[in-house]
Design a protein around this motif. Structure first.
Motif, PDB file in Angstrom:
ATOM      1  N   SER A 527       0.838  -1.209   0.000  1.00  0.00           N
ATOM      2  CA  SER A 527       0.000   0.000   0.000  1.00  0.00           C
ATOM      3  C   SER A 527       0.864   1.246   0.000  1.00  0.00           C
ATOM      4  N   CYS A 528       0.361   2.289  -0.667  1.00  0.00           N
ATOM      5  CA  CYS A 528       1.047   3.582  -0.696  1.00  0.00           C
ATOM      6  C   CYS A 528       0.891   4.263   0.661  1.00  0.00           C
ATOM      7  N   ARG A 529       1.974   4.851   1.173  1.00  0.00           N
ATOM      8  CA  ARG A 529       1.952   5.567   2.449  1.00  0.00           C
ATOM      9  C   ARG A 529       1.936   7.067   2.180  1.00  0.00           C
ATOM     10  N   CYS A 530       0.797   7.553   1.754  1.00  0.00           N
ATOM     11  CA  CYS A 530       0.650   8.954   1.349  1.00  0.00           C
ATOM     12  C   CYS A 530      -0.641   9.503   1.923  1.00  0.00           C
ATOM     13  N   ASP A 531      -0.651  10.850   2.064  1.00  0.00           N
ATOM     14  CA  ASP A 531      -1.873  11.542   2.457  1.00  0.00           C
ATOM     15  C   ASP A 531      -2.733  11.692   1.202  1.00  0.00           C
ATOM     16  N   ALA A 532      -3.884  11.101   1.219  1.00  0.00           N
ATOM     17  CA  ALA A 532      -4.731  11.074   0.021  1.00  0.00           C
ATOM     18  C   ALA A 532      -5.170  12.472  -0.384  1.00  0.00           C
ATOM     19  N   GLU A 533      -5.287  13.418   0.585  1.00  0.00           N
ATOM     20  CA  GLU A 533      -5.761  14.747   0.248  1.00  0.00           C
ATOM     21  C   GLU A 533      -4.701  15.562  -0.510  1.00  0.00           C
ATOM     22  N   GLY A 534      -3.431  15.218  -0.364  1.00  0.00           N
ATOM     23  CA  GLY A 534      -2.377  16.000  -0.989  1.00  0.00           C
ATOM     24  C   GLY A 534      -1.740  15.342  -2.192  1.00  0.00           C
ATOM     25  N   THR A 535      -2.262  14.202  -2.623  1.00  0.00           N
ATOM     26  CA  THR A 535      -1.655  13.485  -3.744  1.00  0.00           C
ATOM     27  C   THR A 535      -2.529  13.577  -4.977  1.00  0.00           C
ATOM     28  N   PRO A 537      -4.375  11.719  -8.349  1.00  0.00           N
ATOM     29  CA  PRO A 537      -5.225  10.521  -8.378  1.00  0.00           C
ATOM     30  C   PRO A 537      -4.424   9.232  -8.400  1.00  0.00           C
ATOM     31  N   GLU A 538      -3.189   9.238  -8.950  1.00  0.00           N
ATOM     32  CA  GLU A 538      -2.391   8.004  -8.975  1.00  0.00           C
ATOM     33  C   GLU A 538      -1.814   7.672  -7.602  1.00  0.00           C
ATOM     34  N   VAL A 539      -1.881   8.584  -6.652  1.00  0.00           N
ATOM     35  CA  VAL A 539      -1.437   8.443  -5.256  1.00  0.00           C
ATOM     36  C   VAL A 539       0.075   8.314  -5.203  1.00  0.00           C
ATOM     37  N   CYS A 540       0.641   7.219  -5.731  1.00  0.00           N
ATOM     38  CA  CYS A 540       2.092   7.025  -5.638  1.00  0.00           C
ATOM     39  C   CYS A 540       2.591   6.359  -6.906  1.00  0.00           C
ATOM     40  N   ASP A 541       3.933   6.364  -7.061  1.00  0.00           N
ATOM     41  CA  ASP A 541       4.569   5.724  -8.205  1.00  0.00           C
ATOM     42  C   ASP A 541       4.393   4.220  -8.107  1.00  0.00           C
ATOM     43  N   LYS A 542       3.969   3.619  -9.217  1.00  0.00           N
ATOM     44  CA  LYS A 542       3.656   2.188  -9.206  1.00  0.00           C
ATOM     45  C   LYS A 542       4.893   1.328  -9.033  1.00  0.00           C
ATOM     46  N   GLN A 543       6.078   1.843  -9.254  1.00  0.00           N
ATOM     47  CA  GLN A 543       7.291   1.056  -9.115  1.00  0.00           C
ATOM     48  C   GLN A 543       8.002   1.302  -7.784  1.00  0.00           C
ATOM     49  N   THR A 544       8.154   2.610  -7.427  1.00  0.00           N
ATOM     50  CA  THR A 544       8.929   2.947  -6.239  1.00  0.00           C
ATOM     51  C   THR A 544       8.069   3.224  -5.014  1.00  0.00           C
ATOM     52  N   GLY A 545       6.811   3.579  -5.197  1.00  0.00           N
ATOM     53  CA  GLY A 545       5.943   3.918  -4.080  1.00  0.00           C
ATOM     54  C   GLY A 545       6.068   5.363  -3.644  1.00  0.00           C
ATOM     55  N   CYS A 547       5.328   9.159  -3.204  1.00  0.00           N
ATOM     56  CA  CYS A 547       4.056   9.853  -3.264  1.00  0.00           C
ATOM     57  C   CYS A 547       4.102  10.914  -4.358  1.00  0.00           C
ATOM     58  N   LEU A 548       3.017  11.032  -5.101  1.00  0.00           N
ATOM     59  CA  LEU A 548       2.890  12.006  -6.192  1.00  0.00           C
ATOM     60  C   LEU A 548       2.061  13.167  -5.691  1.00  0.00           C
ATOM     61  N   CYS A 549       2.756  14.270  -5.305  1.00  0.00           N
ATOM     62  CA  CYS A 549       2.090  15.405  -4.664  1.00  0.00           C
ATOM     63  C   CYS A 549       1.400  16.288  -5.686  1.00  0.00           C
ATOM     64  N   GLN A 550       0.329  16.938  -5.220  1.00  0.00           N
ATOM     65  CA  GLN A 550      -0.357  17.924  -6.024  1.00  0.00           C
ATOM     66  C   GLN A 550       0.486  19.196  -6.100  1.00  0.00           C
ATOM     67  N   PRO A 551       0.254  20.102  -7.088  1.00  0.00           N
ATOM     68  CA  PRO A 551       1.002  21.363  -7.157  1.00  0.00           C
ATOM     69  C   PRO A 551       0.817  22.171  -5.877  1.00  0.00           C
ATOM     70  N   GLY A 552       1.918  22.679  -5.324  1.00  0.00           N
ATOM     71  CA  GLY A 552       1.880  23.466  -4.101  1.00  0.00           C
ATOM     72  C   GLY A 552       1.981  22.647  -2.838  1.00  0.00           C
ATOM     73  N   VAL A 553       2.060  21.307  -2.968  1.00  0.00           N
ATOM     74  CA  VAL A 553       2.122  20.416  -1.810  1.00  0.00           C
ATOM     75  C   VAL A 553       3.480  19.750  -1.802  1.00  0.00           C
ATOM     76  N   PHE A 569      -3.216  23.676   4.298  1.00  0.00           N
ATOM     77  CA  PHE A 569      -3.302  22.325   3.745  1.00  0.00           C
ATOM     78  C   PHE A 569      -4.679  21.735   4.043  1.00  0.00           C
ATOM     79  N   PRO A 570      -5.333  21.074   3.082  1.00  0.00           N
ATOM     80  CA  PRO A 570      -4.786  20.650   1.775  1.00  0.00           C
ATOM     81  C   PRO A 570      -5.003  21.654   0.650  1.00  0.00           C
ATOM     82  N   GLY A 571      -5.556  22.881   0.974  1.00  0.00           N
ATOM     83  CA  GLY A 571      -5.797  23.851  -0.097  1.00  0.00           C
ATOM     84  C   GLY A 571      -4.516  24.343  -0.729  1.00  0.00           C
ATOM     85  N   CYS A 572      -3.580  24.842   0.090  1.00  0.00           N
ATOM     86  CA  CYS A 572      -2.261  25.320  -0.353  1.00  0.00           C
ATOM     87  C   CYS A 572      -2.383  26.306  -1.517  1.00  0.00           C
TER      88      CYS A 572
END
Length: 1169
Positions: A527-535, A537-545, A547-553, A569-572
């Protein structure tokens, strides 16, 4: 002599009245002197002697001087030099002269109408001006444009004016006047021709006439007096003087007329020699200058005629329903510049710009045509497609179709619509074809089915076929690509392309971990260890895990805001722009304070300590924060605009600098001078020709009475012309009064006139002497004087039948020269006729050579294609052969191959025979190789042919041009012996060039024929080689089938061997079990004694022993048989390797031939251009 000159001018005027043909293009009236009849419209800004007598001193003989008066108060006085004296009809010893040392002076001719200027001739008397300008006007003198500058020093007199010949019709230039020589008072003639001035401009004659020859007035402005010698004593006079001024031209007709008509509104006599402004318009044009189209001929806009195009005004097309029309520019533009006539008063129930539509309440008659009177009838409409149930509209006469219906009867759907229905208020429904899936937006007008692209279906073509989906930014369906083992089916979502994944799998095609997980799904997903509100839609990289952050996060878990974003946060959200400005200023201030604090010495801590900057910095930070929250960012638009304008100014300066640095176009220095020299020679020859030709045409008869009559007629005509010119400017009433006074004085003057006439008759017995004139006209050899009353001692001119002037002799007189020229012209014509025949033969030969070249090129291309095809087939055969050989090697080296089938394949190889022996095949390939080497280099042949053909064409064109030039010389210089001598030299050179062209064409034909003959054997040899190779393919296919069968048998043998191994292993187990039982039985046998059971047990043991021996023998036999087969197999393998080596050598040799063929094919393929 003055009478003869007037007679010659009259003859020239008569010749120039010849009309030109207007049916093939632009035509122009003959040229005449526009000054004749317009003496009152010629004005001079300065004339000597108008207010009193003036004395002018000029050189006389070598070192003397003569001074003469000028008194123009009486224009008819011999001492008067008015502007009227510059006309060609003013007589000898008459000229116009300006006042002394007056500068500038201008001569201006106002013509009040548009005329065409062909040539301006200025015959200067006295010191020629050092600089003057010829100007013209198109608006009756309101504005003047310079046509030509002339000066002895152009750069000094007219700085900034170009001295090179103009290259556009908008340019003018300064012509450098030639030196005046030792005597500046000698007569000089200057000619100006607008067409000759723009000889190098790439424009048609009609364009040059329109832009450069049209004028309503002409002005010659003298700006600098000529230099004169300054002898000691009294100074020589400086002035401007014209002996004669001729303005040769005609009425301006824009190429639509070949003569000028008399002006009916003018009171000039009908036999006046004045050039009138009214054109005799052709080409359906009208107006004084043919400047517009005639009535009913305005379908196209008026245009000047051009060479080869009359631009005839077109009659309006009104379909026989109107009798008048007008031109409309908007209609002309809307028609694509094809028709602009608008008909007026349409009849027969028609209307429209061309009367091509039916009037309201009518529709086109299907049984008639628009040009007939019954073209329009009452309309009939469809009830389903009209808005009023099929009735015709009374006001328009047409069917009122529903919105989506069309047709004269409103009976069909418009393109893009379908299902015509009476219940549909719009008539038809619109096709809703998908722009992505449909080939067009036009559907079936009945069913509404759209034409679908591939992988689309449905009535509107908006759905992808099964197994396909359409991305949002793509207009085409693409395969789903679902993993066959990790998804439930090959279908996916039509919009997202998401496949239906099985549990434990995810991704678009089910090849990745499921959502909110990463890793390899075959090993295990985490499982990805990321905050869902700041990532994302892909949440995390499928190979390394990661987290894929939204702009400004930011943050490893995407759970905090970046700097420059509000801490919400999470508006930023992004901070205001002023934050970044103030933050940068704060950082700069902090850095400056830090650097300053390092330089300050430390002070003891106590009250008033100035070294503690911490609180002060915090206060400053607080103040900065307050400023940040209080002020808004100032606008910077004005600064940006100023910067942009500054950049544009810099860019414009750079462009100007580059334009100034560009060097002007330079022409070859020697070309202009050479062309000017040739032009001057042509002008001089033309003047000589005209003078001698006129002298020939107007020569007096061979008897004395004819000569006297000609001279008297010329004198009378000259006198009458002078009287008409003098009388033309006086009122009619004054003319009548003078006539009455003349009648009263007739009786008084008549006796004196009679006495003067008697004296004249007596003087004619001694003068004028006609002998010099006869020598110039007819080549008279008479030496005695000949007067009109006394001419004894032989004929004035040689009698008829006198021998003509032969070649090499010096011809004297206009008539002998003309006869000599006529004979030369006939000779040149005969030679030109023969030359034309030769040129025709050369053209035919050149055409045949071109056709032969094309045939050779086609044959070469055909042979190249055949060689390419043979090369490809040979490569395929070699590849297939190598594959078969490899397969055969693998088959023979495979230990699992069936020995019997190996023997069968080996026997087939030994028995197989090639269609042709190896030696014969090598011989045929060697023959093909030699033939390929001996093929002509078609590339070089065709490359050599092209320049030779071009040379032949060029020489042929030169021959045709020279022939045309010779014909032009014959027509233009008829009577000039020197011209025909040059023509004879040109004809000799022309015949030599033509013969060279014929030789080139013959050599080229021979080369092409030789190449064509050598291509046929090469094509036949290539076909023979292909035929030799083709029979080998069936045998290769048969061998391939045997190997495939052997492979199947080998697989069966392998399966049998595996079964045998399994059975042998089972038998071995059984044997071990039997041996154990036998040992056990042997151990139990003594204990049992010699009971009855011992005998059967012994028999069983004996049987088992016998069976074991038989099994051992069978095994030995099988081993021996296998060893024999191995020897046979080794022999077959050695034999196969020997044959394989032979095949390999043959393959290498074929590769060499193939390489040669490729090289030759490449050479042949490059000569197709």
């Amino acid at each position: 002599m003055s009478c003869c000159a007037a007679f010659l001018l009259t003859a020239i005027a008569a010749v120039s009245q010849a009309q030109t043909d207007c049916s093939r293009g632009a035509c122009y009236p003959p040229s005449n002197d526009l000054l004749l009849g317009r003496a009152h419209q010629l004005h001079a800004s300065s004339t000597c002697g108008l207010t009193g007598s003036e004395v002018y001193c000029t050189p006389y003989q070598q070192s003397r001087m003569k001074c003469c008066p000028c008194d123009s108060r009486n224009p008819n006085s011999q001492l008067a030099h008015t502007v009227r004296d510059a006309l060609s009809t003013s007589g000898p010893d008459r000229w116009w002269q300006s006042r002394k040392e007056v500068n500038p002076v201008s001569l201006q001719l106002d013509m009040d109408n548009l005329f065409q200027l062909d040539n301006l001739v200025l015959s200067f008397k006295g010191p020629r001006p050092s600089a003057f300008v010829i100007e013209r006007t198109l608006d009756n003198g309101r504005s003047w444009q310079p046509a030509l500058y002339l000066a002895t020093d152009c750069q000094r007199t007219f700085p900034g004016i170009s001295t090179t010949t103009p290259l556009t019709l908008d340019d003018t230039y300064c012509y450098t006047l030639p030196p005046t020589g030792a005597d500046p008072y000698q007569d000089h003639i200057i000619q100006f021709s607008p067409l000759r001035q723009y000889a190098y401009v790439p424009a048609t004659k009609s364009q040059k006439i329109e832009d450069a020859s049209a004028l309503t007035g002409l002005r010659v402005r003298f700006t600098e007096l000529g230099d004169v010698p300054r002898p000691p004593g009294r100074a020589l006079s400086r002035f401007y003087a014209l002996k004669e001024m001729r303005v040769m031209g005609s009425c301006m007709c824009h190429g639509h007329a070949n003569r000028c008509l008399p002006d009916t509104n003018n009171n000039l006599p009908s036999d006046s020699i004045q050039v009138h402004p009214q054109c005799d318009c052709q080409h359906n044009t009208a107006g004084v200058n043919c400047e517009r189209c005639a009535d009913l001929f305005v379908d196209l806009p008026w245009r000047p005629a051009e060479e080869g195009n009359t631009h005839t005004c077109k009659r309006c097309e009104c379909n026989n329903h109107a009798q008048r029309c007008r031109f409309d520019q908007a209609v002309y533009e809307a028609s694509g510049r094809m028709s602009g006539g608008v008909c007026e008063g349409c009849m027969d129930h028609t209307t429209g710009p061309k009367c091509d539509k039916c009037a309201p309440g009518y529709q086109p008659n299907p049984r008639s045509q628009m040009g007939r009177p019954d073209a329009c009838i009452r309309c009939v409409c469809s009830a389903e497609g009209t808005v009023n149930g099929g009735r015709c509209d009374d006001s328009t006469g047409s069917c009122l179709c529903k919105v989506n219906v069309e047709g004269p009867r409103c009976d069909r759907c418009k393109r893009g619509y379908y299902d015509l229905s009476p219940s549909n208020p719009l008539g038809c429904s619109k096709c809703s074809c998908s722009p992505d899936g449909s080939l067009s937006n036009i559907c079936d007008p009945i069913t509404g089915q759209c034409p679908c692209r591939s992988h689309f279906h449905g009535m509107n073509c908006e759905v992808c076929s099964k197994g396909y989906w359409k991305p949002s930014l793509s207009g085409r369906c693409q395969p789903c690509g679902c993993d066959p083992t990790r998804s439930y089916s090959d279908t996916c979502d039509q919009v997202t392309g998401q496949c239906q994944c099985r549990p434990g799998f995810g991704g678009l095609t089910c090849t990745e971990c499921p959502e909110n997980a990463y890793g390899d799904p075959l090993i295990g997903c985490r499982s990805c260890r990321c905050d869902a509100e700041g990532t994302l839609p892909e949440v995390c990289d499928k190979q390394t895990g990661a987290c894929l952050c939204q702009p400004g996060v930011t943050g490893t878990r995407c759970d905090s805001c970046n700097r420059g974003h509000c801490d919400s946060f999470p508006g930023c959200e992004t901070c205001p722009s002023c934050f970044f400005t103030l933050d940068a200023q704060r950082q700069n201030l902090s850095f400056a304070l830090e650097r300053l604090s390092l330089r300050l010495p430390s002070r003891p801590v106590g009250d008033g300590d100035l070294g503690n900057f911490g609180p002060r910095i915090r206060v400053l930070e607080t103040s900065l924060t307050l400023i940040q929250n209080s002020i808004s960012l100032p606008p910077s638009a004005a600064i940006q605009i100023n910067d942009a304008l500054s950049q544009l100014d810099k860019l414009r300066d750079q462009v100007d600098k580059i334009n100034n640095d560009l060097s002007p176009l330079e022409k070859a220095p020697g070309l202009d001078s050479e062309l000017d020299r040739l032009q001057a020679l042509l002008d001089r020859l033309t003047l000589d020709y005209k003078a001698k030709n006129d002298a020939k045409d107007n020569s007096v008869s061979q008897n004395n009475s004819g000569s006297l009559s000609a001279i008297k007629n010329a004198y009378d005509e000259s006198t009458d012309a002078a009287k008409k010119v003098d009388a033309s400017g006086k009122p009619l009433k004054e003319s009548a009064d003078i006539r009455e006074d003349t009648m009263d004085l007739q009786n008084k003057v008549q006796p004196g006139n009679t006495r003067d006439l008697d004296k004249l008759n007596q003087s004619m017995a001694s003068r004028p002497n006609l002998t010099p004139v006869a020598k110039q006209v007819c080549g008279s050899v008479r030496l005695e004087p000949c007067t009109p009353l006394q001419c004894a001692g032989g004929d004035l001119c040689p009698p008829d039948g006198s021998p003509p002037c032969e070649k090499g002799e010096v011809c004297v007189g206009a008539m002998p020269l003309s006869k000599r020229a006529d004979a030369d012209a006939k000779d040149v014509k005969d030679r030109l006729d023969k030359l034309t025949g030769k040129i025709t033969d050369a053209v035919e030969k050149l055409q045949q050579t071109q056709e032969t070249t094309n045939q050779v090129r086609q044959s070469t291309e055909k042979l190249s294609n055949k060689m390419k095809q043979a090369r490809d087939e040979l490569e395929d055969d070699l590849k297939e052969t190598r594959d078969v050989v490899k397969e055969l090697k693998d088959f023979l080296s495979d230990p699992s191959s069936n020995l019997t089938h190996i023997q069968e394949v080996s026997d087939w190889i030994l028995k197989a025979k090639l269609p042709l022996s190896l030696a014969a095949l090598k011989r045929k390939l060697e023959e093909l190789k030699n033939l390929a080497a001996s093929l002509p280099d078609s590339t070089s042949v065709l490359k050599e042919a092209e320049p030779q053909l071009d040379t032949a064409r060029k020489q042929l064109q030169e021959a045709q041009d020279a022939r045309d030039t010779a014909l032009g010389v014959k027509a233009d210089v008829n009577g000039l012996l020197a011209g025909f001598n040059s023509v004879e030299g040109s004809l000799s050179d022309l015949e030599d060039k033509l013969q060279n062209s014929m030789d080139l064409i013959d050599n080229l034909n021979n080369n092409l024929t030789e190449a064509k003959n050598q291509l046929s054997p090469a094509e036949k040899a290539l076909d023979d080689a292909s035929k030799l190779i083709k029979p080998m393919k069936p045998q290769l296919d048969e061998l391939k089938d045997l190997l495939q069968d052997g492979g199947l048998l080998a697989q069966d043998a392998q399966d049998n061997a595996d079964n045998a191994d399994d059975e042998a292993a089972a038998a071995n187990k059984d044997l071990l079990s039997l041996e154990k039982q036998l040992d056990r039985l042997k151990d139990e046998a003594p204990a049992s004694g010699s009971g009855g059971g011992a005998a059967p047990l012994g028999d069983r043991l004996a049987k088992l022993q016998k069976d074991a021996g038989a099994l051992a023998n069978t095994t030995d036999n099988m081993m021996n048989a296998l060893e024999g087969k191995a020897d046979s197999l080794r022999g077959l393998k050695d034999e196969f390797e020997t044959k394989s080596a032979m095949l390999k050598g043959l393959e290498d040799e074929l590769r060499g031939y193939l390489k040669t063929l490729r090289s030759k094919a490449n050479d042949l393929s490059t000569c197709q251009g």
